[in-house]
Every structure is written in C-alpha cells, then in structure tokens.
Scaffold this active site. Structure first.
Site, PDB file in Angstrom:
ATOM      1  N   GLY A  10       6.963  33.915  16.590  1.00 43.05           N
ATOM      2  CA  GLY A  10       8.118  34.313  15.792  1.00 43.05           C
ATOM      3  C   GLY A  10       7.859  34.100  14.310  1.00 43.05           C
ATOM      4  O   GLY A  10       6.755  33.717  13.892  1.00 43.05           O
ATOM      5  N   ASN A  35      11.365  38.300  21.242  1.00 42.33           N
ATOM      6  CA  ASN A  35      11.729  38.616  19.852  1.00 42.33           C
ATOM      7  C   ASN A  35      10.486  38.605  18.959  1.00 42.33           C
ATOM      8  O   ASN A  35      10.559  38.278  17.776  1.00 42.33           O
ATOM      9  CB  ASN A  35      12.753  37.595  19.338  1.00 42.33           C
ATOM     10  CG  ASN A  35      13.507  38.116  18.130  1.00 42.33           C
ATOM     11  OD1 ASN A  35      13.644  39.315  17.943  1.00 42.33           O
ATOM     12  ND2 ASN A  35      13.977  37.215  17.291  1.00 42.33           N
ATOM     13  N   LEU A  59      10.451  29.791  28.948  1.00 39.70           N
ATOM     14  CA  LEU A  59      10.772  28.371  29.121  1.00 39.70           C
ATOM     15  C   LEU A  59      12.018  28.139  29.982  1.00 39.70           C
ATOM     16  O   LEU A  59      12.288  27.016  30.380  1.00 39.70           O
ATOM     17  CB  LEU A  59      10.955  27.697  27.757  1.00 39.70           C
ATOM     18  CG  LEU A  59       9.698  27.590  26.877  1.00 39.70           C
ATOM     19  CD1 LEU A  59      10.064  27.096  25.492  1.00 39.70           C
ATOM     20  CD2 LEU A  59       8.657  26.676  27.505  1.00 39.70           C
ATOM     21  N   SER A 125      19.323  23.533  12.072  1.00 36.33           N
ATOM     22  CA  SER A 125      19.864  24.482  11.097  1.00 36.33           C
ATOM     23  C   SER A 125      20.982  23.858  10.278  1.00 36.33           C
ATOM     24  O   SER A 125      21.700  22.980  10.759  1.00 36.33           O
ATOM     25  CB  SER A 125      20.397  25.703  11.859  1.00 36.33           C
ATOM     26  OG  SER A 125      21.224  26.490  11.040  1.00 36.33           O
ATOM     27  N   TYR A 150      25.845  29.937  18.704  1.00 36.59           N
ATOM     28  CA  TYR A 150      24.507  29.631  18.157  1.00 36.59           C
ATOM     29  C   TYR A 150      24.532  28.286  17.429  1.00 36.59           C
ATOM     30  O   TYR A 150      23.723  27.400  17.685  1.00 36.59           O
ATOM     31  CB  TYR A 150      24.022  30.733  17.204  1.00 36.59           C
ATOM     32  CG  TYR A 150      22.888  30.269  16.323  1.00 36.59           C
ATOM     33  CD1 TYR A 150      21.612  30.086  16.859  1.00 36.59           C
ATOM     34  CD2 TYR A 150      23.091  29.941  14.982  1.00 36.59           C
ATOM     35  CE1 TYR A 150      20.574  29.604  16.068  1.00 36.59           C
ATOM     36  CE2 TYR A 150      22.065  29.464  14.187  1.00 36.59           C
ATOM     37  CZ  TYR A 150      20.806  29.301  14.736  1.00 36.59           C
ATOM     38  OH  TYR A 150      19.782  28.808  13.961  1.00 36.59           O
ATOM     39  N   LYS A 154      22.702  24.311  18.223  1.00 38.47           N
ATOM     40  CA  LYS A 154      21.923  23.447  17.322  1.00 38.47           C
ATOM     41  C   LYS A 154      22.534  22.050  17.275  1.00 38.47           C
ATOM     42  O   LYS A 154      21.818  21.042  17.303  1.00 38.47           O
ATOM     43  CB  LYS A 154      21.850  24.061  15.917  1.00 38.47           C
ATOM     44  CG  LYS A 154      21.009  25.338  15.852  1.00 38.47           C
ATOM     45  CD  LYS A 154      19.587  25.105  16.339  1.00 38.47           C
ATOM     46  CE  LYS A 154      18.738  26.350  16.324  1.00 38.47           C
ATOM     47  NZ  LYS A 154      17.423  26.166  16.969  1.00 38.47           N
ATOM     48  N   ASN A 180      17.917  28.747   4.414  1.00 35.16           N
ATOM     49  CA  ASN A 180      17.700  30.187   4.665  1.00 35.16           C
ATOM     50  C   ASN A 180      16.244  30.591   4.440  1.00 35.16           C
ATOM     51  O   ASN A 180      15.855  30.896   3.302  1.00 35.16           O
ATOM     52  CB  ASN A 180      18.631  31.016   3.770  1.00 35.16           C
ATOM     53  CG  ASN A 180      20.095  30.817   4.141  1.00 35.16           C
ATOM     54  OD1 ASN A 180      20.619  29.717   4.005  1.00 35.16           O
ATOM     55  ND2 ASN A 180      20.736  31.849   4.635  1.00 35.16           N
ATOM     56  N   ARG A 296      33.168  39.110   5.466  1.00 35.84           N
ATOM     57  CA  ARG A 296      32.813  39.111   6.886  1.00 35.84           C
ATOM     58  C   ARG A 296      33.364  37.834   7.509  1.00 35.84           C
ATOM     59  O   ARG A 296      33.217  36.752   6.940  1.00 35.84           O
ATOM     60  CB  ARG A 296      31.275  39.148   6.995  1.00 35.84           C
ATOM     61  CG  ARG A 296      30.714  39.247   8.385  1.00 35.84           C
ATOM     62  CD  ARG A 296      29.208  39.488   8.316  1.00 35.84           C
ATOM     63  NE  ARG A 296      28.500  38.519   7.481  1.00 35.84           N
ATOM     64  CZ  ARG A 296      27.183  38.518   7.297  1.00 35.84           C
ATOM     65  NH1 ARG A 296      26.431  39.443   7.876  1.00 35.84           N
ATOM     66  NH2 ARG A 296      26.599  37.612   6.536  1.00 35.84           N
ATOM     67  N   PRO A 297      34.016  37.946   8.704  1.00 34.34           N
ATOM     68  CA  PRO A 297      34.572  36.718   9.305  1.00 34.34           C
ATOM     69  C   PRO A 297      33.478  35.690   9.591  1.00 34.34           C
ATOM     70  O   PRO A 297      32.372  36.047   9.986  1.00 34.34           O
ATOM     71  CB  PRO A 297      35.215  37.210  10.606  1.00 34.34           C
ATOM     72  CG  PRO A 297      34.909  38.662  10.751  1.00 34.34           C
ATOM     73  CD  PRO A 297      34.238  39.135   9.499  1.00 34.34           C
ATOM     74  N   ASP A 299      31.861  33.802   7.478  1.00 40.39           N
ATOM     75  CA  ASP A 299      30.976  33.478   6.355  1.00 40.39           C
ATOM     76  C   ASP A 299      31.563  32.329   5.540  1.00 40.39           C
ATOM     77  O   ASP A 299      32.744  32.345   5.193  1.00 40.39           O
ATOM     78  CB  ASP A 299      30.793  34.691   5.434  1.00 40.39           C
ATOM     79  CG  ASP A 299      29.638  35.587   5.876  1.00 40.39           C
ATOM     80  OD1 ASP A 299      28.845  35.136   6.722  1.00 40.39           O
ATOM     81  OD2 ASP A 299      29.546  36.726   5.392  1.00 40.39           O
TER      82      ASP A 299
END
Length: 338
Positions: A10, A35, A59, A125, A150, A154, A180, A296-297, A299
């Site tokens: 990745g 991915n 995995l 993250s 997501y 984490k 980022n 955007r919702p 953010d």
C-alpha cells in the site's frame, strides 16, 4: 533482522519497506492486494535494488496467519498497516471494517503473544482525537467518540494493543497517530495509487490537474479559519515512513519507557485546503479547476499535531515542506499517466 510489514504494497507500507531495506533489514510483505498491486514490488526493487519477500495472504483467515508465523519464527518486528481506510465506506459497511481492521489485529497479537519478545508498530490515526478542543493536538488530548466506524477501529485497535501489553510483557508496541500523509517517493517509482475516486485531497488535486477529474470540490469556505477552508497537517509520506523505522528501532534497542507508547506523527503545521491548492498551482505551473460547495458532514474544522514528543522522545522530525511533498505527488501523477 527480519521485519514483517502487513499491507506493505500500500501507499505508506511500500515507502516504509523502502526505508527498512535502505537500513539493511530483511522485509517480508503480507498483502491481500485488495487495495494495491503486485507491480509495486518493481518500484521497491528499482529504488533499493532488493526485492522483499512477498506473500499474498488475507489476514482475516486465522489459519493462514498461524501458518505464516510457524514458517517465519525469526520475525523480530511487525509493522501493521493492513486495514481498510475509507471513512465514507466504513459508514456504509461497518461490519466489513470491524472484521478487517479488528479481527486481523487480534490474530496478529495472538501470534506475537506466544513469542518471548516481539516489537509491534501500529498504524493509528489522528481521527482518534475527533475535533480536538485546542490546537496543536498533543498525545494527552482526550480521545473523542469516533465520527465513523473507521475512526472507531483505530480507537479500538489502540485499546486492544494497550490491554494486551498490560498482560503480555514480551510484547512492546508503539501506536503512531498520523495526520495527513501525501506525496510520493522522490524517485517517482512508488506513490499513492487510489482505486476508483480518491478519498484524499492530494490525489484528487493531482488527478484534476491531469484532467482525469473534471473539477475539485472544496467543501465549505465558511469555517472559522483564515481563508474559511478546513485545516489539516500534511506530512510527506517519506518522512512518515522514516518515523516507522525510528519507532521500530526504539523497541528493538529497548529504548522504550513502557511496553505501550503513543506518538503523534505530523509536521506540526496546519495548511488549509486553499493553501494546498496554491501549492499545487505553484509546483505544477497549472491553474486548478475547483469550486466551493457546501460543507461535507463529519468534517472537522482543524487538526494539526503537536510533534514535541516525537521530536524529543523518538528523535524524529518531519523534514519536507508542503511544496516538496506536492512536487513529488505531481511527479508521480505525471509518471503513472504516461
């Protein structure tokens, strides 16, 4: 020394593999190619002159994980990237995210807990902080309720590792909370390869600059920031990859103060969406086609790291500027379109 890198084909995994091989480690990559692509191996070879061992393993299949560790009992450290990472998709398919991001972590830790000693680096993250109460964000900032499945994986991942380390003194672990990641290797041999529509700002910018996307949407210019657009901490992927190697060596050399530690990995500087667009226009010489649209919702307004702990305790610091990272991202985009 043999190091396992899961998700090693990745974006961040491939750059970390390069940095490990450049320091003389023997790298084994596990990736299920969901991915990524096997062609990334050629890029790694072109940069380092060495092909890592590659095993295509999912995995989520516990028997395959057990079999891997039976065959590779001399693995000294694990850097765990393999996870699904699209925030929007996680909202639509929460069970897929919990199975892929939590189940696989549990299987890996079960194997490592049977070893006398193991070093484990977890790809976490800054999403664990949500909209932090103050900037810059330190490691002691409260972990807020997750905005998405997501983000929750984490948070849960960190809790699982912490709980495991409490009762398993043989496991030493570091969670790196990154901000980022962007850019590509300066050689142009490896970089970010988003499948379908990019979820991240920078590949969307470079694809728009290349004419693959018609227009970039900037979600809101009415945030309480200098230019009204959201602020994030953009870190060059090579700097981020080097942080993983430094963290791993901290564990391998027994320099860690506890058997579970957490570090922010960022530049310590916030850049707005419009500043990132200006950086692209500067390094590419192109005018970017973008328009301001509604917010955007989900953010958050602003997120950038306090990197004091990583700088002082880890002895790591981000070196590259936003323009340097953007230049490498544009070089990569130009190369893959050729």
């Amino acid at each position: 020394m043999k190091i396992l890198v899961t998700g090693g084909l990745g974006f961040i995994g491939s750059h970390t593999t390069v940095e490990l091989q450049n320091k003389g480690y023997e790298v084994i990559i596990i990736d299920d190619l969901s991915n990524s692509t096997e062609k990334v191996l050629d890029g790694i070879v072109a940069i380092t002159g060495k092909r890592p061992i590659f095993e295509k393993i999912d995995l989520k299949e516990r028997s395959k994980v057990e079999d891997f560790f039976k065959r590779h009992q001399d693995v000294a450290g694990v850097i765990h990237f393999a996870a699904s990472k699209a925030v929007g998709e996680s909202v639509e398919k929460p069970l897929l995210y919990y199975e892929n991001n939590i189940g696989t972590l549990v299987y890996l830790l079960k194997e490592l807990s049977q070893k006398n000693k193991s070093s484990f680096i977890f790809s976490s993250s800054c999403t664990v902080y949500g909209q932090a109460d103050k900037m810059p964000i330190t490691e002691s900032a409260p972990v807020k309720p997750a905005e998405s499945p997501y983000g929750n994986t984490k948070q849960m991942g960190e809790e699982i590792i912490r709980d495991t380390c409490k009762v398993t003194p043989g496991i030493n672990a570091i969670a790196l909370r990154y901000f980022n990641p962007m850019g590509a290797h300066p050689s142009g041999e490896i970089g970010e390869l988003p499948i379908g529509v990019p979820q991240n700002l920078v590949p969307f910018i470079t694809q728009t600059g290349m004419g693959i996307r018609e227009q970039l949407s900037v979600f809101g210019d009415d945030y309480p920031t200098e230019d009204g657009t959201c602020i994030r901490d953009y870190i060059h992927v090579v700097d981020l990859a080097k942080a993983h190697v430094v963290a791993l060596e901290r564990l391998l050399n027994g320099k860690n103060q506890d058997n579970y530690e957490v570090f922010n990995v960022g530049t310590g500087k916030g850049s707005s969406v419009l500043e990132v667009i200006k950086s692209f226009e500067k390094v590419s010489g192109k005018k970017l086609n973008y328009k301001i649209v509604d917010r955007r919702p989900g953010d958050i307004t602003s997120a950038y790291a306090d990197t004091t702990k990583a700088n002082k305790v880890l002895g790591w610091k981000a070196e590259s500027t936003l323009d340097e990272a953007m230049k490498s991202a544009w070089l990569w985009e130009e190369k893959i379109r050729k």
